[in-house]
Design a protein around this motif. Structure first.
Motif, PDB file in Angstrom:
ATOM      1  N   TYR A  35      78.010  80.590  -3.228  1.00  0.00           N
ATOM      2  CA  TYR A  35      76.806  80.566  -2.399  1.00  0.00           C
ATOM      3  C   TYR A  35      76.863  79.374  -1.445  1.00  0.00           C
ATOM      4  N   PHE A  39      76.743  79.393   2.506  1.00  0.00           N
ATOM      5  CA  PHE A  39      75.658  78.666   3.159  1.00  0.00           C
ATOM      6  C   PHE A  39      76.201  77.778   4.276  1.00  0.00           C
ATOM      7  N   SER A  84      68.735  75.112   8.081  1.00  0.00           N
ATOM      8  CA  SER A  84      68.856  75.351   6.647  1.00  0.00           C
ATOM      9  C   SER A  84      67.911  76.469   6.195  1.00  0.00           C
ATOM     10  N   THR A  87      69.194  79.759   7.558  1.00  0.00           N
ATOM     11  CA  THR A  87      70.394  80.155   6.819  1.00  0.00           C
ATOM     12  C   THR A  87      70.032  80.775   5.477  1.00  0.00           C
ATOM     13  N   LYS A  88      69.101  80.172   4.753  1.00  0.00           N
ATOM     14  CA  LYS A  88      68.657  80.725   3.465  1.00  0.00           C
ATOM     15  C   LYS A  88      68.115  82.140   3.641  1.00  0.00           C
ATOM     16  N   GLU A  92      69.686  85.571   2.054  1.00  0.00           N
ATOM     17  CA  GLU A  92      68.815  86.440   1.256  1.00  0.00           C
ATOM     18  C   GLU A  92      68.875  87.880   1.753  1.00  0.00           C
TER      19      GLU A  92
END
Length: 106
Positions: A35, A39, A84, A87-88, A92
């Motif tokens: 992950y 990321f 950030s 990106t999350k 997802e």
């Protein structure tokens, strides 16, 4: 915990959805991805687009179906840097697509 193969599939979708050159992320060089590796790879692209081509980023987020309302909410609620948070949300969404594809291809 995310399956490394699902993460790699999500990265392949990311390359396609963000209209990056094929193998921009050099996915063929490695069997599995964590992950955190995904990321960092995605965040580099997001930071670049935030700085140089914001309309392309917005277009790509629309294309992959990241909810504009959820994104605004997440950005307002977070103290993390915007790249950030974005990106999350991308990860997802891409992992959800991978799950759906696996589920409905059986």
């Amino acid at each position: 915990m995310h399956n490394p193969k699902d993460i790699k599939q999500g990265l392949k979708l990311f390359e396609k959805d963000f209209q990056l050159d094929k193998d921009y992320l050099q996915l063929a060089n490695k069997k599995d991805y964590t992950y955190d590796e995904a990321f960092l790879s995605i965040m580099r692209v997001v930071e670049n687009l935030l700085a140089k081509d914001f309309p392309q980023l917005v277009n790509a987020l629309y294309r992959i179906d990241v909810s504009e309302d959820k994104l605004k909410e997440a950005l307002a609620a977070s103290t993390d840097n915007p790249a950030s948070v974005i990106t999350k949300m991308i990860i997802e969404r891409q992992l959800l697509k991978v799950e759906f594809r696996k589920k409905y291809s059986e």
